[in-house]
Motif scaffolding. Structure first.
Motif, PDB file in Angstrom:
ATOM      1  N   THR A  30      -8.341  33.047   5.567  1.00  0.00           N
ATOM      2  CA  THR A  30      -9.097  31.856   5.782  1.00  0.00           C
ATOM      3  C   THR A  30      -8.535  30.858   6.908  1.00  0.00           C
ATOM      4  OG1 THR A  30      -7.207  30.723   4.062  1.00  0.00           O
ATOM      5  CG2 THR A  30      -9.502  31.660   3.293  1.00  0.00           C
ATOM      6  N   LEU A  31      -7.525  31.309   7.216  1.00  0.00           N
ATOM      7  CA  LEU A  31      -7.024  30.524   8.612  1.00  0.00           C
ATOM      8  C   LEU A  31      -7.598  31.191   9.850  1.00  0.00           C
ATOM      9  CD1 LEU A  31      -3.355  29.650   7.879  1.00  0.00           C
ATOM     10  CD2 LEU A  31      -5.323  28.341   7.483  1.00  0.00           C
ATOM     11  N   THR A  32      -8.312  32.283   9.908  1.00  0.00           N
ATOM     12  CA  THR A  32      -8.737  32.700  11.064  1.00  0.00           C
ATOM     13  C   THR A  32     -10.393  32.384  11.057  1.00  0.00           C
ATOM     14  OG1 THR A  32      -9.130  34.914  10.012  1.00  0.00           O
ATOM     15  CG2 THR A  32      -7.283  34.626  11.053  1.00  0.00           C
ATOM     16  N   VAL A  33     -11.172  33.075  12.083  1.00  0.00           N
ATOM     17  CA  VAL A  33     -12.797  32.887  12.223  1.00  0.00           C
ATOM     18  C   VAL A  33     -13.233  33.472  11.076  1.00  0.00           C
ATOM     19  CG1 VAL A  33     -14.506  33.047  13.683  1.00  0.00           C
ATOM     20  CG2 VAL A  33     -12.332  32.468  14.775  1.00  0.00           C
ATOM     21  N   ILE A  34     -12.723  34.825  10.648  1.00  0.00           N
ATOM     22  CA  ILE A  34     -13.728  35.432   9.943  1.00  0.00           C
ATOM     23  C   ILE A  34     -13.335  35.280   8.383  1.00  0.00           C
ATOM     24  CG2 ILE A  34     -13.622  37.581  11.606  1.00  0.00           C
ATOM     25  CD1 ILE A  34     -11.541  38.966  10.246  1.00  0.00           C
ATOM     26  N   GLY A  35     -12.294  34.625   8.107  1.00  0.00           N
ATOM     27  CA  GLY A  35     -11.931  34.413   6.602  1.00  0.00           C
ATOM     28  C   GLY A  35     -12.975  33.921   5.674  1.00  0.00           C
ATOM     29  N   LEU A  36     -13.390  32.656   6.169  1.00  0.00           N
ATOM     30  CA  LEU A  36     -14.517  32.125   5.292  1.00  0.00           C
ATOM     31  C   LEU A  36     -15.603  32.844   5.162  1.00  0.00           C
ATOM     32  CD1 LEU A  36     -13.953  28.172   6.042  1.00  0.00           C
ATOM     33  CD2 LEU A  36     -12.918  29.481   3.967  1.00  0.00           C
ATOM     34  N   PRO A  37     -16.343  33.455   6.256  1.00  0.00           N
ATOM     35  CA  PRO A  37     -17.379  34.199   6.242  1.00  0.00           C
ATOM     36  C   PRO A  37     -17.177  35.502   5.413  1.00  0.00           C
ATOM     37  CG  PRO A  37     -17.215  33.717   8.436  1.00  0.00           C
ATOM     38  CD  PRO A  37     -15.956  33.114   7.718  1.00  0.00           C
ATOM     39  N   LEU A  38     -16.013  36.056   5.419  1.00  0.00           N
ATOM     40  CA  LEU A  38     -15.729  37.150   4.443  1.00  0.00           C
ATOM     41  C   LEU A  38     -15.760  36.898   2.830  1.00  0.00           C
ATOM     42  CD1 LEU A  38     -15.081  40.059   4.042  1.00  0.00           C
ATOM     43  CD2 LEU A  38     -12.674  39.420   4.657  1.00  0.00           C
ATOM     44  N   LEU A  39     -15.375  35.688   2.806  1.00  0.00           N
ATOM     45  CA  LEU A  39     -14.973  35.236   1.398  1.00  0.00           C
ATOM     46  C   LEU A  39     -16.616  34.828   0.934  1.00  0.00           C
ATOM     47  CD1 LEU A  39     -13.160  34.343  -0.952  1.00  0.00           C
ATOM     48  CD2 LEU A  39     -12.805  31.940   0.062  1.00  0.00           C
ATOM     49  N   ALA A  40     -17.343  34.128   1.659  1.00  0.00           N
ATOM     50  CA  ALA A  40     -18.768  33.913   1.393  1.00  0.00           C
ATOM     51  C   ALA A  40     -19.461  35.315   1.097  1.00  0.00           C
ATOM     52  CB  ALA A  40     -19.584  33.066   2.541  1.00  0.00           C
ATOM     53  N   LEU A  41     -19.496  36.144   2.130  1.00  0.00           N
ATOM     54  CA  LEU A  41     -19.983  37.485   1.665  1.00  0.00           C
ATOM     55  C   LEU A  41     -19.545  38.318   0.522  1.00  0.00           C
ATOM     56  CD1 LEU A  41     -20.075  38.977   5.350  1.00  0.00           C
ATOM     57  CD2 LEU A  41     -21.863  38.394   4.057  1.00  0.00           C
ATOM     58  N   SER A  42     -17.901  38.035   0.171  1.00  0.00           N
ATOM     59  CA  SER A  42     -17.665  38.533  -1.346  1.00  0.00           C
ATOM     60  C   SER A  42     -18.425  37.998  -2.148  1.00  0.00           C
ATOM     61  CB  SER A  42     -16.109  38.261  -1.346  1.00  0.00           C
ATOM     62  OG  SER A  42     -15.520  38.699  -0.268  1.00  0.00           O
ATOM     63  N   LEU A  43     -18.597  36.604  -2.070  1.00  0.00           N
ATOM     64  CA  LEU A  43     -19.458  35.847  -3.458  1.00  0.00           C
ATOM     65  C   LEU A  43     -20.695  36.201  -3.318  1.00  0.00           C
ATOM     66  CD1 LEU A  43     -17.828  32.350  -2.730  1.00  0.00           C
ATOM     67  CD2 LEU A  43     -17.308  33.897  -4.711  1.00  0.00           C
ATOM     68  N   LEU A  44     -21.513  36.532  -2.358  1.00  0.00           N
ATOM     69  CA  LEU A  44     -22.728  36.868  -2.389  1.00  0.00           C
ATOM     70  C   LEU A  44     -22.865  38.572  -2.847  1.00  0.00           C
ATOM     71  CD1 LEU A  44     -24.172  35.772   1.149  1.00  0.00           C
ATOM     72  CD2 LEU A  44     -24.467  35.010  -1.149  1.00  0.00           C
TER      73      LEU A  44
END
Length: 402
Positions: A69-83
């Motif tokens: 989450t502290l990197t650029v890809i953290g939050l987008p990866l988490l969002a994709l996980s929820l989708l």
């Protein structure tokens, strides 16, 4: 054949009643081994591979996404996980419907296509309660999946006489889990998601309007005023040595002033016309219709004026539609009808042109639909090829606060 139970007699034995109450009532008594029992057995045996996959998915995605989450890809990866979790939840609801007879509706899809920019869509995906509940469902079910699989598999060879009763009890636990964690919470959840999306649309629309106003000022009136200042400066220098040239330059500057004033009036009319504030929709729509290249009949039937925000949206909706008629319709006549029906303000714009208008044809229709949707309005286009075109818009009626 077994006799109907007293419970079935009291409810009328109606399949329709069973369907309505299926979310809140256990299935009725049935023979020990029948098709329903075998479906439950299959469901419980499938619990192990399904829950194992769901557990691995939930733990992996949460741990990797959380760690990054502290990197650029953290939050987008988490969002994709929820989708992705939403899709797993859909598969589980389908499995429960087919094998357990659990009538669980699908939750409303996330309105990501209607949201604003990438950040708005990312934030909406991260706050998705359906995705989080599905991840929770997948994370806690592994022990239960192992238990049900082992119990049913052992009972098939050891506890055959009591297996139907064990199966029914364990299947009821699964039904409760599906209803509790995978069913849509309520209408409020759907409305919250829609309103968050609409808020993003409103913000983006306001930003686009501000950029348009800034561009119009910079390229139009501001440029003319700069030229006017330079012209008047040159005229001042020539006033004594060449009065005739200076007079001509002042005359030219006078024309520039008129053009600048006209551009400022047009810009102000595009923001909020004075006639709308002073005299209301009837006069404002009559004014805007007079600029249409097609003869327009305007009828406004309202006992009072609505709130200023609703009045403004109604005005700009009609204005945009009349511009479309002028540019694209090839119509001979048009009409605008505005009236109040209960707690709604209704608008209908009709023309006898060539038709073929669509929400995605680049004529601004989609933007109008999004603007009306942002205030809980409706926008419907009926435009067959060959015409006529009828556009109906609805807005919530809000009383004016003077």
């Amino acid at each position: 054949m077994t006799a109907p139970s007293p419970a079935a007699d009291r409810t009328g034995g109606s399949d329709e009643r069973d369907g309505r109450d299926g979310l809140h009532r256990l299935p009725p008594p049935r023979p020990a081994y029948d098709a329903h029992t075998w479906k439950e057995i299959v469901y419980l045996l499938l619990n192990l591979p399904v829950t194992l996959f769901g557990f691995i998915y939930a733990v992996t995605m949460l741990s990797v996404g959380g760690a990054l989450t502290l990197t650029v890809i953290g939050l987008p990866l988490l969002a994709l996980s929820l989708l992705g979790a939403r899709q797993l939840g859909k598969l589980e609801r389908t499995r429960a419907r087919k094998l357990l007879g659990v009538l669980v509706e699908e939750p409303t899809p996330l309105p990501l296509a209607r949201s604003g920019g990438p950040v708005q869509r990312l934030w909406m995906a991260l706050k998705d309660p359906v995705g989080w509940r599905t991840l929770l469902y997948d994370a806690i079910r592994l022990p239960w999946g192992i238990f049900t699989f082992c119990t049913v598999l052992t009972s098939l060879f050891v506890l055959w006489p009591v297996l139907p009763y064990l199966t029914r009890a364990m299947a009821n636990v699964d039904r409760a889990m599906v209803r509790g964690l995978l069913s849509p919470s309520d209408e409020l959840e759907r409305r919250i998601a829609e309103l968050e999306s609409d808020r993003g649309i409103v913000v983006d629309t306001a930003a686009a309007d501000l950029r348009r106003i800034e561009r119009d000022l910079h390229d139009g009136a501001q440029a003319r005023l700069v030229n006017l200042a330079m012209g008047l400066g040159l005229a001042k220098e020539k006033l004594l040595e060449d009065p005739d040239t200076a007079a001509a330059m002042v005359e030219e500057a006078h024309g520039e002033v008129k053009l600048a004033l006209q551009e400022l009036r047009d810009l102000a009319r595009g923001i909020h016309p004075a006639v709308l504030t002073d005299r209301g929709l009837d006069a404002a729509l009559s004014s805007v219709s007079s600029r249409c290249t097609v003869p327009v009949k305007v009828t406004v039937d309202m006992p009072a004026r609505p709130a200023a925000a609703i009045e403004g949206i109604a005005y700009f909706t009609v204005s945009e539609l009349l511009q479309n008629i002028s540019k694209h319709s090839q119509a001979r006549t048009a009409s605008v009808d505005v009236w109040r029906a209960d707690d709604r303000l209704l608008i209908q714009v009709r023309d006898d042109g060539r038709g073929g208008a669509r929400l995605d044809d680049g004529s601004g229709m989609r933007g109008l639909a999004e603007r009306l949707g942002a205030v809980d309005g409706l926008f419907v286009v009926d435009s067959p090829d060959g015409g006529p075109t009828v556009v109906t818009a609805e807005l919530p009626w809000r009383d004016r606060q003077d």
